[in-house]
Scaffold this active site. Structure first.
Site, PDB file in Angstrom:
ATOM      1  N   SER A 114       0.989  -1.210  -0.037  1.00  0.00           N
ATOM      2  CA  SER A 114       0.025  -0.026  -0.101  1.00  0.00           C
ATOM      3  C   SER A 114       0.930   1.262  -0.119  1.00  0.00           C
ATOM      4  CB  SER A 114      -0.788  -0.025   1.159  1.00  0.00           C
ATOM      5  OG  SER A 114      -1.486   1.147   1.604  1.00  0.00           O
ATOM      6  N   TYR A 138      -2.395   5.520  -4.941  1.00  0.00           N
ATOM      7  CA  TYR A 138      -3.422   6.540  -4.856  1.00  0.00           C
ATOM      8  C   TYR A 138      -2.848   7.669  -5.706  1.00  0.00           C
ATOM      9  CZ  TYR A 138      -5.947   3.840  -1.035  1.00  0.00           C
ATOM     10  OH  TYR A 138      -6.517   3.075  -0.411  1.00  0.00           O
ATOM     11  N   THR A 164      -5.367   2.438  -7.547  1.00  0.00           N
ATOM     12  CA  THR A 164      -6.794   2.209  -6.894  1.00  0.00           C
ATOM     13  C   THR A 164      -7.696   3.243  -7.417  1.00  0.00           C
ATOM     14  OG1 THR A 164      -5.712   1.265  -4.785  1.00  0.00           O
ATOM     15  CG2 THR A 164      -7.854   2.211  -4.848  1.00  0.00           C
ATOM     16  N   LYS A 262      -7.039  -1.013 -10.310  1.00  0.00           N
ATOM     17  CA  LYS A 262      -7.548  -1.794  -9.054  1.00  0.00           C
ATOM     18  C   LYS A 262      -8.759  -1.386  -8.802  1.00  0.00           C
ATOM     19  CE  LYS A 262      -6.358  -3.539  -4.503  1.00  0.00           C
ATOM     20  NZ  LYS A 262      -7.307  -2.591  -3.454  1.00  0.00           N
ATOM     21  N   HIS A 286     -12.419  -3.124  -3.068  1.00  0.00           N
ATOM     22  CA  HIS A 286     -11.853  -2.727  -1.816  1.00  0.00           C
ATOM     23  C   HIS A 286     -12.195  -3.467  -0.502  1.00  0.00           C
ATOM     24  CE1 HIS A 286      -9.187   1.338  -1.162  1.00  0.00           C
ATOM     25  NE2 HIS A 286      -9.208   0.741  -0.124  1.00  0.00           N
TER      26      HIS A 286
END
Ligand SMILES: Cc1cc2nc3c(=O)[nH]c(=O)nc-3n(C[C@H](O)[C@H](O)[C@H](O)COP(=O)(O)O)c2cc1C
Length: 401
Positions: A114, A138, A164, A262, A286
């Site tokens: 992440s 992100y 994402t 994603k 998610h």
């Protein structure tokens, strides 16, 4: 009889791992890891939707040699499964993402990191020691900050970024709000707010800002985030769009890193992803943490897989969400996925015993995948297809796919 020394007798299944881990985490961490958005119905359906399918096993097929491995990013992954990127792993265990990385390397499984990890992407890459990793991204409204992160990921040797796309705004997580979730003082979002990134930002301010922002939603007049990068301020980006952002990202990442999206849940978006030339798709909601009421990922998968198959250039389709057993992996592959990713079970492994716990989690799933393949009469992952499944409706009627 199975040799008991091969097993952790306290923990023989992912369900047992969940229970043991729950006892070892503090309430804030347990709630943050385990909850879904709103009532949690999508979180639950991600798991229960697998029960709509049953396996049609074949017999007398000489399954004495089973190969569970698949190729991903040019690497021979031991099973068709990777560790999904989940934020803030040092909440589960002091060794956090570094322990997950070492476990992934040992078990031959690709790791997703992440952006909001509590260990820097460079330190995770050293723990991976040449083993493949992908960075979840992100894309921030402040492009320069994303550009810097991408450059660092390239330099460190990540194989791909997973953008994402299901967080234009943050889903509503009520336990997070009620607990006034914040990172403990000794932890930080390790990829951001370093002195070399920006002199006026420091991690102390970042932690304070995280505390201030936790659980708050934006009002009707949203202003772009400023100041230190925190999950709650910077992860959601309502301005993201296909036309502008995918092209920009590809420019930044190529040729060293692939660009994946994603958070795809429909055939329409799968076709757009193909049209915009991404390198792969992860069907994901998610882990039920964003739009509650969205369909379970295993229900979204067939239409996405079919849409991608209809294209002249086929890109890989992966899926995550609710995978808790090797038979779930088998079902996902039979429904058109090339590969699956697992989120929470890895966090539970980490909370149970650090690196050893993550290895246990991956071993349980790997053993179940092998067993399921053998008992279904399949020796190669690529041979798993929809002929191995039936769908069972509410009244118990069974239909071939
Ligand atoms: C605690 C937690 C943190 C997560 N953090 C991220 C994140 O930072 N970025 C992201 O794209 N997905 C994140 N996810 C979603 C996972 O990547 C994945 O989609 C999801 O966990 C899969 O569902 P599962 O937990 O049922 O396996 C997170 C999930 C959890 C449970």
């Amino acid at each position: 009889m199975a040799n008991s020394t091969d097993h952790d007798l306290d923990c023989l299944t992912i369900d047992e791992l969940e229970k043991i881990a729950a006892e070892r985490m503090d309430k804030q961490t347990r709630d943050y890891y385990n909850e879904g958005a709103d009532s949690g119905s999508t979180l639950k359906e991600n798991m229960s939707a697998y029960q709509k399918y049953r396996i049609r096993p074949r017999v007398l097929r000489d399954i004495s040699a089973i190969d569970t491995s698949v190729n991903i990013f040019g690497y021979n992954n031991s099973v068709p499964l990777g560790v999904a990127p989940t934020a803030m792993q040092c909440l589960a265990h002091d060794d956090g993402e570094a322990a997950t990385a070492r476990a992934c390397k040992k078990m031959g499984v690709v790791m997703g990191l992440s952006s909001f990890s509590t260990t820097s992407l460079e330190d995770v890459q050293s723990a991976l020691g040449g083993h493949p990793g992908v960075l979840q991204l992100y894309l921030f409204e402040e492009r320069e900050k994303s550009r810097k992160l991408i450059q660092r990921a390239k330099k460190a040797g990540y194989k791909a970024v997973f953008l994402t796309v299901d967080t234009p705004v943050l889903g509503r997580r009520n336990l997070e709000i009620r607990n006034q979730f914040k990172l403990p003082k000794h932890l930080k979002a390790a990829n951001f707010n370093r002195d070399e990134d920006d002199d006026e930002e420091d991690s102390t301010k970042a932690n304070a800002a995280e505390a201030d922002q936790a659980g708050k939603t934006d009002g009707p007049k949203r202003t772009p985030p400023k100041g230190p990068i925190t999950f709650h301020t910077h992860a959601p980006n309502p301005t993201l769009c296909w036309e502008r952002d995918i092209a920009w990202l590809k420019e930044q990442c190529y040729p060293e890193m692939q660009v994946w999206v994603k958070g795809i849940a429909t055939s329409e978006d799968a076709l757009l992803a193909c049209h915009h030339g991404v390198d792969g798709i992860v069907v994901s909601n998610h882990g039920g943490r964003q739009l509650n009421g969205a369909l379970a990922t295993i229900d979204a998968l067939p239409e996405v897989a079919e849409a991608v198959r209809s294209q002249s250039k086929k890109i890989p389709v992966h899926v995550d969400g609710g995978i808790r057993h090797g038979t779930d992996v088998f079902k996902a592959l039979a429904l058109g996925a090339d590969f699956v990713w697992v989120g929470r079970p890895v966090l539970w492994g980490l909370a149970y015993k650090g690196q050893e716990g993550v290895e246990l989690c991956l071993k349980l799933l790997s053993d179940e995948i092998r067993l399921c393949m053998g008992l279904s009469g399949v020796t190669k992952v690529e041979d798993i297809g929809k002929e191995y499944l039936v769908k069972i409706d509410r009244s118990g009627f069974v239909a071939r796919l």
